[in-house]
Design an enzyme around this catalytic site. Structure first.
Site, PDB file in Angstrom:
ATOM      1  N   SER A  28      35.878  -7.665-109.958  1.00 26.78           N
ATOM      2  CA  SER A  28      35.826  -8.689-108.920  1.00 26.78           C
ATOM      3  C   SER A  28      36.162 -10.037-109.541  1.00 26.78           C
ATOM      4  O   SER A  28      36.391 -10.132-110.749  1.00 26.78           O
ATOM      5  CB  SER A  28      34.435  -8.726-108.287  1.00 26.78           C
ATOM      6  OG  SER A  28      33.525  -9.260-109.222  1.00 26.78           O
ATOM      7  N   LYS A  29      36.152 -11.049-108.685  1.00 27.54           N
ATOM      8  CA  LYS A  29      36.552 -12.394-109.116  1.00 27.54           C
ATOM      9  C   LYS A  29      35.791 -12.869-110.356  1.00 27.54           C
ATOM     10  O   LYS A  29      36.316 -13.613-111.169  1.00 27.54           O
ATOM     11  CB  LYS A  29      36.306 -13.391-107.988  1.00 27.54           C
ATOM     12  CG  LYS A  29      37.427 -13.420-106.983  1.00 27.54           C
ATOM     13  CD  LYS A  29      37.736 -14.869-106.589  1.00 27.54           C
ATOM     14  CE  LYS A  29      38.964 -14.960-105.707  1.00 27.54           C
ATOM     15  NZ  LYS A  29      38.693 -14.543-104.335  1.00 27.54           N
TER      16      LYS A  29
END
Ligand code: GLU
Length: 464
Positions: free
Chosen positions: A242-243
């Site tokens: 994820s980010k």
């Protein structure tokens, strides 16, 4: 090659609610490779039924990312938002055949049911209140698929093996919302039937959707495709990528100066393998790709590996091919309309250093600017009044030995008692504004004698 069965058809159906991420791109790649390997076709569809969250700009950016990656499609892009009539027709067909029914339960009714299930220690689930009531459409009503609570629904997953769900785990699924919009499950099945999809290859976060979708196929009297659920991509800390692990959107990598070949090579190796081979040309991937070699456990995204792959592909590029794709990176570094001949000349010398196009632009910059832009600290370290006499000597020696300055500079080093390691950084600072560059004779060769001398004179003039 699939010579006997129907032509293989895969699809990539992202929802345009954000940019294309590495996980989605890997799904697209596997579908693309599988279709290309089998001489089948690859369909691209935008699942934009959620009108609130879907945005045209996201659709545009996903299309652009697919183009950049070179994942061409044989059909599409189809837009689900343009097929609402078809979904409604499928829902009507299910209602008419008694495979679906209208449900008038209000949100409060459903909340009550949930609370009751919870109190009884059961999973929150629709209790089938309207299933046998033969209700018609009404404001606020939804259409649900009639699911037998008996038996099981299973499938032979091409990656994970046999997977079975008890039907009493599966709700009477909503297929048409109260605003008349189809749900994801209904739309995806209708599309996959209409588009003749033979293989659904997608992330394993969709496994629990599959039995629900199989029930819709069955209710519509259609053959189910084969399913292959590919394990998630994890970040280095083994959490879902994820980010927080850094850039995850394909476009971010494009902007950082990664080459599509490197991204595709890296994505292919996330979950799929061929022995311990790491580097694959696209043709090799197409020839070798096989779902049997997709592992069933998650794979970890390693940023350094991607950087190494990118460097590998940069080093093996033809400099002439790098020139056009470098231009935007150079422009961002403040170099507009660079001299292409100089760029071509410097590329072979800086390609061993630039791991990304951004880094290459950084290394190319000093040769393409009219004057070097000294980096922080370089003037203070190498171009001070104390260095002026040496720089003057360097100028004279190079000027007098323009055809081959190397032996003369070596002599100067001996005469002054200064090691080349102490002498040449002064010259490098004057010529490039940097304390690091390719070999100084290569630098002079790239710049040419005229510019070399002009830059030394300018550096001298600027020392006060
Ligand atoms: N639109 C869905 C998604 O982006 C597609 C899922 C599927 O492949 O069926 O997750």
């Amino acid at each position: 090659m699939n010579e006997t069965g129907p032509k293989i058809k895969t699809r990539f159906p992202p929802s345009p609610t954000g940019a294309l991420h590495l996980g989605g791109a890997r799904t697209a790649l596997f579908n693309w490779l599988f279709a290309r390997h089998h001489g089948g076709s690859f369909v691209f569809r935008l699942e934009d039924t959620d009108r609130q969250r879907s945005k045209d700009e996201y659709a545009g950016s996903i299309i652009a990312a697919m183009r950049w990656l070179g994942l061409d499609y044989d059909e599409g892009p189809y837009y689900q938002s343009q097929r609402f009539d078809r979904y409604r027709q499928a829902v009507d067909c299910l209602l008419d055949s008694g495979r679906a029914y209208w449900c008038h339960c209000s949100p409060q009714d459903l909340e009550r049911q949930r609370a009751q299930a919870h109190a009884a220690g059961q999973k929150p689930r629709y209790n089938g209140a309207c299933r046998e009531r033969n209700l018609g459409p009404a404001p606020g009503a939804v259409a649900r698929l009639k699911t037998s609570p008996e038996g099981t629904t299973g499938f032979a997953d091409l990656v994970k093996g046999d997977i079975t769900f008890a039907n009493n785990e599966l709700d009477d699924l909503i297929i048409l919302r109260s605003d008349n919009s189809p749900t994801y499950h209904l739309a995806v099945v209708v599309d996959d039937i209409d588009m003749g999809i033979t293989h659904v290859i997608r992330g394993d976060d969709h496994i629990s959707n599959t039995p629900r979708q199989i029930l819709i196929y069955q209710a519509l009297g259609a053959k189910t495709p084969l399913f292959a659920h590919v394990p998630m991509i994890l970040g280095p800390d083994k959490g879902k990528l994820s980010k927080r692990h850094g850039a995850t959107a394909v476009i971010d990598y494009e902007e950082e100066g990664y080459l599509p070949q490197a991204i595709l090579n890296m994505l292919a190796r996330l979950g799929w393998s061929h022995g311990d081979q790491e580097i694959f040309s696209l043709d090799e991937l197409i020839n070798l790709f096989d779902l049997k070699a997709v592992g069933s456990s998650p794979s970890v995204f390693d940023h350094d590996r991607l950087l190494n792959l990118n460097h590998h592909y940069i080093q093996r590029s033809d400099p002439a091919d790098l020139v056009p794709i470098l231009l935007p990176f150079l422009a961002r570094a403040g170099v507009n309309n660079p001299d292409r001949a100089i760029l071509l000349k410097c590329l072979p010398h800086i390609m061993p250093r630039g791991r990304t196009l951004k880094e290459l632009a950084h290394w190319a910059e000093p040769y393409l600017l009219d004057q070097p832009r000294p980096e922080a600290g370089v003037k203070e370290k190498f171009l001070t009044p104390a260095h002026k006499p040496l720089l003057q000597q360097l100028l004279e020696v190079i000027e007098a030995n323009q055809a081959d300055p190397e032996p003369a500079l070596k002599r100067l080093s001996q005469e002054t008692g200064l090691k080349p390691g102490n002498l040449l950084p002064i010259l490098r600072a004057a010529l490039t504004g940097r304390n690091s560059s390719p070999g100084i004779y290569q630098v002079m060769d790239i710049l040419g004698m005229e510019k070399t001398l002009a830059r030394i004179r300018l550096a001298l003039a600027e020392i006060d």
